[in-house]
Scaffold this motif. Structure first.
Motif, PDB file in Angstrom:
ATOM      1  N   UNK A  67       0.814  -1.217   0.000  1.00 62.37           N
ATOM      2  CA  UNK A  67       0.000   0.000   0.000  1.00 62.37           C
ATOM      3  C   UNK A  67       0.846   1.265   0.000  1.00 62.37           C
ATOM      4  N   UNK A  68       2.009   1.200   0.661  1.00 62.37           N
ATOM      5  CA  UNK A  68       2.853   2.402   0.759  1.00 62.37           C
ATOM      6  C   UNK A  68       4.163   2.250  -0.028  1.00 62.37           C
ATOM      7  N   UNK A  69       4.222   1.280  -0.893  1.00 65.58           N
ATOM      8  CA  UNK A  69       5.471   1.005  -1.614  1.00 65.58           C
ATOM      9  C   UNK A  69       5.856   2.172  -2.517  1.00 65.58           C
ATOM     10  N   UNK A  70       7.110   2.575  -2.495  1.00 66.63           N
ATOM     11  CA  UNK A  70       7.571   3.601  -3.434  1.00 66.63           C
ATOM     12  C   UNK A  70       7.459   3.076  -4.867  1.00 66.63           C
ATOM     13  N   UNK A  71       7.336   3.975  -5.810  1.00 66.12           N
ATOM     14  CA  UNK A  71       7.271   3.572  -7.223  1.00 66.12           C
ATOM     15  C   UNK A  71       8.242   4.404  -8.054  1.00 66.12           C
ATOM     16  N   UNK A  72       8.586   3.865  -9.203  1.00 64.17           N
ATOM     17  CA  UNK A  72       9.459   4.564 -10.152  1.00 64.17           C
ATOM     18  C   UNK A  72       8.916   4.255 -11.539  1.00 64.17           C
ATOM     19  N   UNK A  73       8.798   5.278 -12.372  1.00 65.22           N
ATOM     20  CA  UNK A  73       8.150   5.106 -13.669  1.00 65.22           C
ATOM     21  C   UNK A  73       9.062   5.535 -14.802  1.00 65.22           C
ATOM     22  N   UNK A  74       9.094   4.711 -15.848  1.00 68.19           N
ATOM     23  CA  UNK A  74       9.893   4.993 -17.048  1.00 68.19           C
ATOM     24  C   UNK A  74       8.953   5.055 -18.245  1.00 68.19           C
ATOM     25  N   UNK A  75       9.082   6.112 -19.045  1.00 65.68           N
ATOM     26  CA  UNK A  75       8.327   6.212 -20.288  1.00 65.68           C
ATOM     27  C   UNK A  75       9.202   5.722 -21.433  1.00 65.68           C
ATOM     28  N   UNK A  76       8.728   4.738 -22.156  1.00 62.53           N
ATOM     29  CA  UNK A  76       9.508   4.130 -23.240  1.00 62.53           C
ATOM     30  C   UNK A  76       9.556   5.097 -24.421  1.00 62.53           C
ATOM     31  N   UNK A  77      10.798   5.418 -24.852  1.00 64.48           N
ATOM     32  CA  UNK A  77      10.939   6.356 -25.974  1.00 64.48           C
ATOM     33  C   UNK A  77      11.701   5.751 -27.151  1.00 64.48           C
ATOM     34  N   UNK A  78      11.875   4.432 -27.135  1.00 63.19           N
ATOM     35  CA  UNK A  78      12.560   3.750 -28.231  1.00 63.19           C
ATOM     36  C   UNK A  78      12.097   2.295 -28.293  1.00 63.19           C
ATOM     37  N   UNK A  79      12.163   1.737 -29.479  1.00 64.67           N
ATOM     38  CA  UNK A  79      11.855   0.310 -29.591  1.00 64.67           C
ATOM     39  C   UNK A  79      13.115  -0.543 -29.416  1.00 64.67           C
ATOM     40  N   UNK A  80      14.275   0.115 -29.284  1.00 64.59           N
ATOM     41  CA  UNK A  80      15.508  -0.613 -29.010  1.00 64.59           C
ATOM     42  C   UNK A  80      15.467  -1.195 -27.598  1.00 64.59           C
ATOM     43  N   UNK A  81      16.237  -2.236 -27.403  1.00 70.36           N
ATOM     44  CA  UNK A  81      16.302  -2.850 -26.070  1.00 70.36           C
ATOM     45  C   UNK A  81      16.985  -1.913 -25.082  1.00 70.36           C
ATOM     46  N   UNK A  82      16.447  -1.866 -23.875  1.00 75.86           N
ATOM     47  CA  UNK A  82      17.110  -1.151 -22.785  1.00 75.86           C
ATOM     48  C   UNK A  82      17.274  -2.107 -21.613  1.00 75.86           C
ATOM     49  N   UNK A  83      18.305  -1.854 -20.812  1.00 79.25           N
ATOM     50  CA  UNK A  83      18.737  -2.821 -19.807  1.00 79.25           C
ATOM     51  C   UNK A  83      18.813  -2.159 -18.429  1.00 79.25           C
ATOM     52  N   UNK A  84      18.412  -2.924 -17.417  1.00 76.68           N
ATOM     53  CA  UNK A  84      18.246  -2.363 -16.075  1.00 76.68           C
ATOM     54  C   UNK A  84      18.714  -3.357 -15.017  1.00 76.68           C
ATOM     55  N   UNK A  85      19.116  -2.812 -13.857  1.00 74.84           N
ATOM     56  CA  UNK A  85      19.566  -3.675 -12.766  1.00 74.84           C
ATOM     57  C   UNK A  85      19.359  -2.976 -11.425  1.00 74.84           C
ATOM     58  N   UNK A  86      19.499  -3.730 -10.352  1.00 71.84           N
ATOM     59  CA  UNK A  86      19.488  -3.155  -9.005  1.00 71.84           C
ATOM     60  C   UNK A  86      20.930  -3.016  -8.542  1.00 71.84           C
ATOM     61  N   UNK A  87      21.320  -1.821  -8.102  1.00 69.86           N
ATOM     62  CA  UNK A  87      22.720  -1.582  -7.730  1.00 69.86           C
ATOM     63  C   UNK A  87      23.008  -1.795  -6.241  1.00 69.86           C
ATOM     64  N   UNK A  88      22.027  -2.322  -5.493  1.00 70.03           N
ATOM     65  CA  UNK A  88      22.265  -2.618  -4.079  1.00 70.03           C
ATOM     66  C   UNK A  88      23.387  -3.666  -3.954  1.00 70.03           C
ATOM     67  N   UNK A  89      24.311  -3.453  -3.002  1.00 75.87           N
ATOM     68  CA  UNK A  89      25.435  -4.376  -2.829  1.00 75.87           C
ATOM     69  C   UNK A  89      25.457  -5.045  -1.459  1.00 75.87           C
ATOM     70  N   UNK A  90      24.467  -4.756  -0.627  1.00 79.08           N
ATOM     71  CA  UNK A  90      24.446  -5.345   0.712  1.00 79.08           C
ATOM     72  C   UNK A  90      23.213  -6.238   0.871  1.00 79.08           C
ATOM     73  N   UNK A  91      23.337  -7.399   1.474  1.00 84.95           N
ATOM     74  CA  UNK A  91      24.593  -7.974   1.995  1.00 84.95           C
ATOM     75  C   UNK A  91      25.454  -8.611   0.911  1.00 84.95           C
TER      76      UNK A  91
END
Length: 212
Positions: A67-91
């Protein structure tokens, strides 16, 4: 059209792991436990932020509350592939654990290949590849004359050369009628009892008192 993606919560993963989206579509990331990012990378370097790429920054949800989860939104502006990851390093590195995502992957550059590269590059060596030590008892061939190969330890400690290695020597009698000669034979090449402390003749076989 809006594509909804759950980030974390039930493990180190994006769910779904990939979407096919048209230009103008939105991808909405719902950030679940515990503390993740949505960071854009390149296909070749899955766990390195793209210089011009997007990054949500850390969006914690320690209570895993939908119910209170943060959100992040991306608008797609290309049909090319885009790549994403989580940069958290702990633990441990999340990207190296396979926590990656793709928009519009292709057969040539698939999500599964992207994920495997993420695990290989960031999972154990933080972007590099570790060289495994040699197994115990590995054999290293050493040029040691007629001696057999040296069996080394895992640290590859090389045994000192055996007596069959060529060992130069020099003898000068120190008087005008004497010769100066050099021997390039290892002492093990002489017959038993000959050579050591002897002078002249074949292989130094002539015993004292010659030259003494």
């Amino acid at each position: 059209m809006t594509h909804t993606v759950i980030v974390g919560g039930a493990g180190l993963a994006f769910n779904p792991t990939e979407v096919t989206a048209a230009i103008g579509d939105k991808v909405k990331f719902i950030m679940m436990a515990k503390n993740h990012t949505v960071t854009q990378s390149s296909f070749a370097k899955p766990c390195v932020k793209l210089a011009t790429g997007m990054d949500s920054g850390f969006l914690p949800n320690s209570g895993n509350d939908t119910a209170t989860a943060p959100t992040f939104e991306v608008t797609v502006d290309t049909t090319d592939a885009t790549w994403w990851y989580c940069k958290q390093k702990a633990p441990k590195p999340h990207c190296g654990s396979g926590m990656v995502f793709a928009i519009n992957p292709t057969a040539a550059k698939s999500f599964s290949t992207f994920q495997m590269m993420a695990i290989a590059q960031n999972g154990t060596a933080a972007g590099g590849s570790a060289v495994a030590p040699p197994a115990a008892g590995a054999t290293l061939s050493v040029d040691n004359g007629a001696a057999p190969p040296v069996a080394t330890s895992a640290a590859l400690a090389i045994a000192p050369p055996a007596a069959t290695m060529i060992a130069p020597g020099w003898n000068n009698q120190g008087n005008p009628g004497a010769c100066s000669c050099a021997c390039f034979c290892g002492q093990a090449a002489f017959p038993q009892g000959d050579g050591i402390g002897s002078f002249g003749g074949l292989s130094g076989s002539l015993p004292a008192p010659w030259g003494r």
